[in-house]
Design a protein around this motif. Sequence first.
Motif, short mmCIF file in Angstrom:
data_model
loop_
_atom_site.label_atom_id
_atom_site.label_comp_id
_atom_site.label_asym_id
_atom_site.label_seq_id
_atom_site.Cartn_x
_atom_site.Cartn_y
_atom_site.Cartn_z
N ILE A 1 0.88 -1.26 0.00
CA ILE A 1 -0.09 0.19 0.14
C ILE A 1 0.94 1.12 -0.20
O ILE A 1 0.72 2.21 -0.75
CB ILE A 1 -0.96 0.06 1.25
N ALA B 1 2.27 1.52 -3.30
CA ALA B 1 1.21 1.90 -4.27
C ALA B 1 1.05 3.55 -4.24
O ALA B 1 0.82 4.21 -5.19
CB ALA B 1 0.17 1.16 -4.15
N LEU C 1 -6.87 9.43 -8.97
CA LEU C 1 -7.85 8.77 -8.38
C LEU C 1 -8.11 7.25 -8.96
O LEU C 1 -8.79 6.50 -8.34
CB LEU C 1 -9.23 9.57 -8.24
N TYR D 1 -5.92 5.19 -9.23
CA TYR D 1 -5.20 4.26 -8.65
C TYR D 1 -5.87 3.76 -7.56
O TYR D 1 -5.04 2.80 -6.85
CB TYR D 1 -3.61 4.92 -8.39
N VAL D 2 -6.95 4.22 -7.18
CA VAL D 2 -7.57 3.59 -6.06
C VAL D 2 -8.86 3.02 -6.53
O VAL D 2 -9.53 2.12 -6.03
CB VAL D 2 -7.74 4.43 -4.73
N SER E 1 -10.12 -1.04 -6.54
CA SER E 1 -11.11 -1.21 -5.81
C SER E 1 -12.24 -2.13 -6.74
O SER E 1 -12.78 -3.07 -6.22
CB SER E 1 -11.98 -0.33 -5.33
N PHE F 1 -17.41 -4.32 0.42
CA PHE F 1 -16.84 -3.42 0.90
C PHE F 1 -15.73 -2.57 -0.42
O PHE F 1 -15.96 -1.42 -0.40
CB PHE F 1 -15.57 -3.91 1.80
N PHE F 2 -15.13 -3.45 -1.14
CA PHE F 2 -14.64 -2.68 -2.20
C PHE F 2 -15.45 -2.19 -3.31
O PHE F 2 -15.04 -1.37 -4.06
CB PHE F 2 -13.44 -3.83 -2.86
N THR G 1 -15.98 1.21 -1.84
CA THR G 1 -14.75 2.05 -2.19
C THR G 1 -14.78 2.51 -3.89
O THR G 1 -14.27 3.52 -4.18
CB THR G 1 -13.52 1.37 -1.72
N SER H 1 -14.66 6.51 -4.69
CA SER H 1 -13.83 7.11 -5.33
C SER H 1 -14.18 7.45 -6.81
O SER H 1 -13.86 8.45 -7.22
CB SER H 1 -12.73 5.99 -5.47
N PHE I 1 -3.67 -4.01 -3.56
CA PHE I 1 -5.02 -4.28 -3.24
C PHE I 1 -5.56 -5.62 -3.03
O PHE I 1 -6.13 -6.11 -2.37
CB PHE I 1 -6.27 -3.39 -4.24
N VAL J 1 -4.23 -6.86 0.10
CA VAL J 1 -5.17 -6.54 1.05
C VAL J 1 -6.44 -7.35 1.33
O VAL J 1 -7.13 -7.82 2.01
CB VAL J 1 -5.61 -4.97 1.10
#
Lengths: 54, 256
Positions: free
Chosen positions: B36, B39, B58, B60-61, B65, B104-105, B108, B112, B209, B212
Amino acid sequence: MADPVLAVLQAAQIDNPWSWVIAGYTIVYGAMFGLTAWLWMRLNRVRRQLDDEI
Amino acid sequence: MTTDSETSTDPQAGHDGSGRTSTPVRKLDGIAVAGIVLAIVVAMTVPADKLQGDVQRLMYVHVPSAWVAFLAFGVTALSSIAWLRTHKVTWDTTAAASAFVGVFFTGTALASGMIWGKPTWGVFWTWDARLVSTALLFVIYLGYLALRRATPDPIDRARRSAIMGIIAALQVAVVYKSVDWWVTLHQQSSRNSIDPALRLSLWVSVLAFTIVYIGLTSRRRALLEAEESLRLRGLRGSAVAGDAISKPNLEARSDG
């Protein structure tokens, strides 16, 4: 102002692209670490309960 | 055919029994944190996109996700098929844990995407096919988790959620193909036209990710197994029929 969100954004002077980037990264990574911490704490609590019952 | 009670689950798996996390799990946590950090550093230092500028960072998240959400729901579907074939409880808990992390992802990815949408499109939300189908995906898997909570019997819960886990995976395909099937504001896949430096940053984030995701899913799975063990211990200590059945009076019979 017709758009209340726009009014808030203008009041906060969020016109810098980095503000959006930082907001997005804070929300995503903050939520990720928050979920990790919640799972870790809850798992430890349930394991302690299991150990206490042995 | 096996049942839940025939399949052993070890709530201490990956842990040393003292409440502390064991070395392999700690190593995975360490790799995830390092991934993380790397990243974020790469995402903040790669050149800005020529058209979108710094707001493009943005992606990159947002993209990782969405990728992890797809991966998670794919794992849920495959684990659901495996449960229907083997009836091993480990597949059921894997499906449930993966769906939880997938929701959850998806959240996100939506958040995002909305933050990126405001400075780029001028709106946080629009009734675009990709956005609506992703929101529907989020709600469908929330329904999957609600179905699990609403079904107390472990076998019924595993069967119903396995069927839903397989059917719900069709929505993943709808989300993925939505930009091709409908005219959308959301851009089509640009993985073949992306600049090499930006692509590298994207891959580093996707990898981080994914690590994670593995860590969160294994923790959620361990939690589900530990909670089930706790529930079963509680059942063992209580009467099956409560006060409905009274203790037989054997002494009275011997007196007669």
